[in-house]
Enzyme design. Sequence first.
Site: not given
Length: 306
Positions: A61, A161
């Site tokens: 992250e 993603d």
Amino acid sequence: MPTARQGSIRLFRFNGIDLFLHWSWFLVAVIEINGRTKSYSSLIWNVLEYLALFLIVMLHEFGHALACRQVGGTANQIVLWPLGGVAFVDPPPRPGATLWSIAAGPLVNVALMPVLLALWWLSRSLGWAGEMPNVHALLVTIFWINLGLLMFNMLPIYPLDGGQILRALLWFLLGRARSLMVATVLGFVGVAGFIALALWRQSVWFGVLAVFMLMNCWGGLRHAQALLRLAKLPRRDEFACPRCKTAPPVGDFWKCGRCGQPFDTFQTGGVCPHCSAQFAVTKCLDCGAEQPMSEWMNSALIHSHS
């Protein structure tokens, strides 16, 4: 999706980015740690394994957040929760900036692969499998955790993603709105697959993931529809957003914070015609940035001469 204001604990700040941990992480940690007591000789190794998962997700992250800030975007907050992590990133509305902001997360996992593989090889070479089986088992498990997270995140399913990287690549060809539309439609197909998998495996976690992805796909679809409607509106060429260089639309699309009435802030110079409230900054409907009216005018002059 969790936020820092919804049951999360602030752990620390790094480079201007606040890291929060959702309270549910502790609950799931207890369940997962106690559910794998046969993997090691003592419970402490299960705790170390779960902390390793926490560390890998955190680094992933931070990859998103730091990359976003590198391209001029905003990223001030990360929340970790049982299903992984959420980096609240707002890159500039350009396909290249968005692509780098999203791809940087999985690239962190890629960068960890040779390091973890080397540790695994070292463990085998030194005979730790027999002499220190807990250490060897932990290193092997961490390697597979990192690889599993990488493979899962790269699935071309929005909002994972992989789905967002696909959207960014399509953005170069189809534009901002249509690329998001295609990505979310494909995401709905992926959601159906996860629902089928959850029913087949009778897994609560797959079901929760399916619901999470469904909510994000629905939100993405509505956003894409709004962007398509916004793109068809007439524009005021004498103004331009200082951030995304887009001219604002003509119409009553701004709402007064005092009386709640809609008005065209560029027609009235930032003054509400209903209650005479004056606003120092104006929000861009395309990228969400808030800038003073004078900068909108200067940006239009610079853009026209460039």
